[in-house]
Structure formats: C-alpha cells, structure tokens
Design a protein around this motif. Structure first.
Motif, PDB file in Angstrom:
ATOM      1  N   GLU A  48       0.832  -1.202   0.000  1.00 28.59           N
ATOM      2  CA  GLU A  48       0.000   0.000   0.000  1.00 28.59           C
ATOM      3  C   GLU A  48       0.869   1.256   0.000  1.00 28.59           C
ATOM      4  OE1 GLU A  48      -2.569  -0.361   3.382  1.00 28.59           O
ATOM      5  OE2 GLU A  48      -3.632  -2.082   2.550  1.00 28.59           O
ATOM      6  N   SER A  49       1.915   1.247   0.818  1.00 30.00           N
ATOM      7  CA  SER A  49       2.808   2.400   0.905  1.00 30.00           C
ATOM      8  C   SER A  49       3.528   2.630  -0.417  1.00 30.00           C
ATOM      9  CB  SER A  49       3.822   2.186   2.021  1.00 30.00           C
ATOM     10  OG  SER A  49       4.715   3.252   2.093  1.00 30.00           O
ATOM     11  N   LYS A  50       3.964   1.550  -1.038  1.00 28.60           N
ATOM     12  CA  LYS A  50       4.665   1.659  -2.319  1.00 28.60           C
ATOM     13  C   LYS A  50       3.755   2.291  -3.367  1.00 28.60           C
ATOM     14  CE  LYS A  50       7.334  -1.163  -5.539  1.00 28.60           C
ATOM     15  NZ  LYS A  50       7.779  -2.517  -5.874  1.00 28.60           N
ATOM     16  N   ASP A  51       2.487   1.889  -3.379  1.00 28.79           N
ATOM     17  CA  ASP A  51       1.537   2.458  -4.339  1.00 28.79           C
ATOM     18  C   ASP A  51       1.307   3.947  -4.076  1.00 28.79           C
ATOM     19  OD1 ASP A  51       1.310  -0.048  -5.485  1.00 28.79           O
ATOM     20  OD2 ASP A  51      -0.569  -0.548  -4.461  1.00 28.79           O
ATOM     21  N   LYS A  52       1.238   4.343  -2.793  1.00 32.94           N
ATOM     22  CA  LYS A  52       1.028   5.751  -2.447  1.00 32.94           C
ATOM     23  C   LYS A  52       2.252   6.600  -2.769  1.00 32.94           C
ATOM     24  CE  LYS A  52      -2.238   5.044   1.360  1.00 32.94           C
ATOM     25  NZ  LYS A  52      -2.418   5.132   2.819  1.00 32.94           N
ATOM     26  N   LEU A  53       3.440   6.026  -2.549  1.00 32.18           N
ATOM     27  CA  LEU A  53       4.677   6.783  -2.727  1.00 32.18           C
ATOM     28  C   LEU A  53       5.129   6.879  -4.180  1.00 32.18           C
ATOM     29  CD1 LEU A  53       6.774   5.515   0.318  1.00 32.18           C
ATOM     30  CD2 LEU A  53       5.618   7.712   0.065  1.00 32.18           C
ATOM     31  N   LEU A  56       4.832  10.268  -5.864  1.00 36.41           N
ATOM     32  CA  LEU A  56       5.697  11.257  -5.216  1.00 36.41           C
ATOM     33  C   LEU A  56       7.164  11.034  -5.586  1.00 36.41           C
ATOM     34  CD1 LEU A  56       4.041  11.314  -1.681  1.00 36.41           C
ATOM     35  CD2 LEU A  56       3.905  13.083  -3.442  1.00 36.41           C
ATOM     36  N   LEU A  57       7.593   9.781  -5.603  1.00 41.64           N
ATOM     37  CA  LEU A  57       8.971   9.463  -5.981  1.00 41.64           C
ATOM     38  C   LEU A  57       9.240   9.865  -7.430  1.00 41.64           C
ATOM     39  CD1 LEU A  57       9.307   5.988  -4.220  1.00 41.64           C
ATOM     40  CD2 LEU A  57      10.493   8.103  -3.607  1.00 41.64           C
ATOM     41  N   GLU A  58       8.253   9.643  -8.305  1.00 40.58           N
ATOM     42  CA  GLU A  58       8.399  10.039  -9.712  1.00 40.58           C
ATOM     43  C   GLU A  58       8.478  11.554  -9.841  1.00 40.58           C
ATOM     44  OE1 GLU A  58       5.113   8.113 -11.652  1.00 40.58           O
ATOM     45  OE2 GLU A  58       6.127   6.163 -11.679  1.00 40.58           O
ATOM     46  N   LEU A  59       7.682  12.279  -9.025  1.00 40.86           N
ATOM     47  CA  LEU A  59       7.711  13.738  -9.036  1.00 40.86           C
ATOM     48  C   LEU A  59       9.086  14.243  -8.594  1.00 40.86           C
ATOM     49  CD1 LEU A  59       6.214  16.502  -9.235  1.00 40.86           C
ATOM     50  CD2 LEU A  59       5.689  16.209  -6.806  1.00 40.86           C
ATOM     51  N   VAL A  60       9.638  13.678  -7.527  1.00 42.05           N
ATOM     52  CA  VAL A  60      10.956  14.083  -7.041  1.00 42.05           C
ATOM     53  C   VAL A  60      12.003  13.828  -8.119  1.00 42.05           C
ATOM     54  CG1 VAL A  60      12.782  13.520  -5.368  1.00 42.05           C
ATOM     55  CG2 VAL A  60      10.423  13.809  -4.597  1.00 42.05           C
ATOM     56  N   LYS A  61      11.952  12.666  -8.752  1.00 44.38           N
ATOM     57  CA  LYS A  61      12.931  12.319  -9.777  1.00 44.38           C
ATOM     58  C   LYS A  61      12.844  13.276 -10.966  1.00 44.38           C
ATOM     59  CE  LYS A  61      14.831   8.163 -11.838  1.00 44.38           C
ATOM     60  NZ  LYS A  61      14.699   6.717 -11.970  1.00 44.38           N
ATOM     61  N   ALA A  62      11.635  13.595 -11.386  1.00 45.80           N
ATOM     62  CA  ALA A  62      11.446  14.519 -12.509  1.00 45.80           C
ATOM     63  C   ALA A  62      11.969  15.908 -12.144  1.00 45.80           C
ATOM     64  CB  ALA A  62       9.968  14.581 -12.893  1.00 45.80           C
ATOM     65  N   ASN A  63      11.687  16.365 -10.924  1.00 45.42           N
ATOM     66  CA  ASN A  63      12.157  17.683 -10.500  1.00 45.42           C
ATOM     67  C   ASN A  63      13.679  17.729 -10.365  1.00 45.42           C
ATOM     68  OD1 ASN A  63       9.687  19.013 -10.498  1.00 45.42           O
ATOM     69  ND2 ASN A  63       9.225  18.426  -8.397  1.00 45.42           N
ATOM     70  N   GLU A  64      14.281  16.639  -9.901  1.00 46.93           N
ATOM     71  CA  GLU A  64      15.740  16.584  -9.828  1.00 46.93           C
ATOM     72  C   GLU A  64      16.355  16.708 -11.213  1.00 46.93           C
ATOM     73  OE1 GLU A  64      16.344  13.830  -5.813  1.00 46.93           O
ATOM     74  OE2 GLU A  64      16.316  12.854  -7.773  1.00 46.93           O
ATOM     75  N   LEU A  65      15.736  16.070 -12.193  1.00 48.52           N
ATOM     76  CA  LEU A  65      16.216  16.164 -13.572  1.00 48.52           C
ATOM     77  C   LEU A  65      16.095  17.592 -14.096  1.00 48.52           C
ATOM     78  CD1 LEU A  65      17.339  14.631 -15.990  1.00 48.52           C
ATOM     79  CD2 LEU A  65      15.001  14.144 -16.680  1.00 48.52           C
ATOM     80  N   LYS A  66      15.002  18.258 -13.758  1.00 46.28           N
ATOM     81  CA  LYS A  66      14.817  19.660 -14.169  1.00 46.28           C
ATOM     82  C   LYS A  66      15.905  20.550 -13.568  1.00 46.28           C
ATOM     83  CE  LYS A  66       9.765  19.427 -14.439  1.00 46.28           C
ATOM     84  NZ  LYS A  66       8.522  19.909 -13.803  1.00 46.28           N
ATOM     85  N   LEU A  67      16.192  20.336 -12.268  1.00 48.53           N
ATOM     86  CA  LEU A  67      17.240  21.113 -11.611  1.00 48.53           C
ATOM     87  C   LEU A  67      18.588  20.907 -12.295  1.00 48.53           C
ATOM     88  CD1 LEU A  67      16.502  20.545  -7.810  1.00 48.53           C
ATOM     89  CD2 LEU A  67      16.202  22.671  -9.081  1.00 48.53           C
ATOM     90  N   LYS A  68      18.903  19.659 -12.583  1.00 53.65           N
ATOM     91  CA  LYS A  68      20.184  19.343 -13.199  1.00 53.65           C
ATOM     92  C   LYS A  68      20.286  19.973 -14.580  1.00 53.65           C
ATOM     93  CE  LYS A  68      23.267  15.564 -14.361  1.00 53.65           C
ATOM     94  NZ  LYS A  68      23.458  14.127 -14.464  1.00 53.65           N
ATOM     95  N   GLU A  69      19.220  19.867 -15.372  1.00 51.55           N
ATOM     96  CA  GLU A  69      19.222  20.461 -16.712  1.00 51.55           C
ATOM     97  C   GLU A  69      19.422  21.969 -16.642  1.00 51.55           C
ATOM     98  OE1 GLU A  69      15.482  19.234 -18.322  1.00 51.55           O
ATOM     99  OE2 GLU A  69      16.245  17.289 -18.979  1.00 51.55           O
TER     100      GLU A  69
END
Length: 167
Positions: A48-53, A56-69
């Motif tokens: 259940e936690s994995k499905d909820k997270l 959010l984990l995908e959002l963090v990863k996408a934002n980290e990529l934006k910062l790096k770019e």
C-alpha cells in the motif's frame, strides 16, 4: 534480584520431559502462526505504501532532472562559486575523485612489485580454527585458551502438515 540455584530438578520423570517438549513445540507453532500473520500485515502495508509513494517518488525524480538540466545550461555561473544558495535550498557542483580497480588481485601484485605496499590495506586477525589445532603449550604461549563445554540442547520432533495431508 539475587540468583537462586535449583536444589532439585523441576521435572521428575521422562514423561514430564516429554510433556515439556510437547509444550515447547505447541508454543513454537503459535509463535510461527503469529509471526506469519504479522508478516502478511507488514507485506500488505509495504504494498500500500509503495503504491502511495510511487507518484511522489516520480515527481521528485522529474524535478531533480529539471534542476540538473537548468544548472547544466548555466554551468559557467559556477566557475567562481561552487554552490548557489536559494531560499528553499542550494544547488551546485562538487569535484569528486574516484579510483576504479577492476582486478584488485592484479593491482595488489603490481603495487608489491613497485614497492608501494603503503597503498595496500591488510587486515590481520587470528584464525581460531587453526589455533584449535595447536598444542596446549603453543596455545598458552600465544596467550590464548581453548574452552570445551558439554552444552545442553534439545530437538523438537515436527511433522510437516503437507506430508501428512498427502497420505
């Protein structure tokens, strides 16, 4: 609390010993059932936690990529300063150095040949199994001792429920 020594064994017969083993076996079965139920609940919570997270984990990863770019596009701004401090954090570059050693055995051999032993880490520790084979005099001379005990143990006879169901 003072430790009290038992004057007589609490069990008076082999039948009592057998019953005690049966009691232990029953308690262990109940423990295993409770642990299995607990593990099922933990697995369910993890799922259940994995499905909820996940979003959010995908959002963090996408934002980290934006910062790096963004920072890669403005890398020239980081020549004088290594870190840009902002209200909600900081971004920057750090110089990092790593050493890759694909074949540590070969590398150690070459380091020894080149007399660069200071570049080799060596862990030295006594081999207890080999020490057991020494004579008592040798064991005493190295400051060790071998202790032998006759320790008590017991085994519980268990029956595999799947094996009995097949008959």
């Amino acid at each position: 609390m003072a430790r009290t020594a038992l004057k007589e064994p609490q069990l008076k017969s082999w039948e009592a010993v057998n019953q005690t083993l049966a009691d232990i076996a029953e308690a262990r079965r109940e423990i295993e059932l409770e642990q299995a139920a607990c593990n099922e609940q933990v697995d369910q919570l993890k799922t259940e936690s994995k499905d909820k997270l996940k979003p959010l984990l995908e959002l963090v990863k996408a934002n980290e990529l934006k910062l790096k770019e963004f920072c890669e596009a403005r890398k020239s701004e980081f020549t004088q300063i290594k870190t840009k401090k902002l209200t909600h954090g900081s971004v920057g570059y750090r110089l990092s150095t790593t050493v890759s050693i694909p074949d540590p055995v070969f590398t150690c051999q070459v380091l020894k040949e080149l007399q660069l032993e200071h570049c080799i880490r060596t862990k030295t520790e006594p081999d207890k199994e080999a020490i057991k084979q020494l004579t008592p005099e040798q064991i005493a001379e190295i400051g060790a001792s071998v202790n032998t005990r006759n320790t008590f143990g017991y085994d519980i006879e268990t029956v595999d429920p799947t094996a009995t169901a097949a008959h």
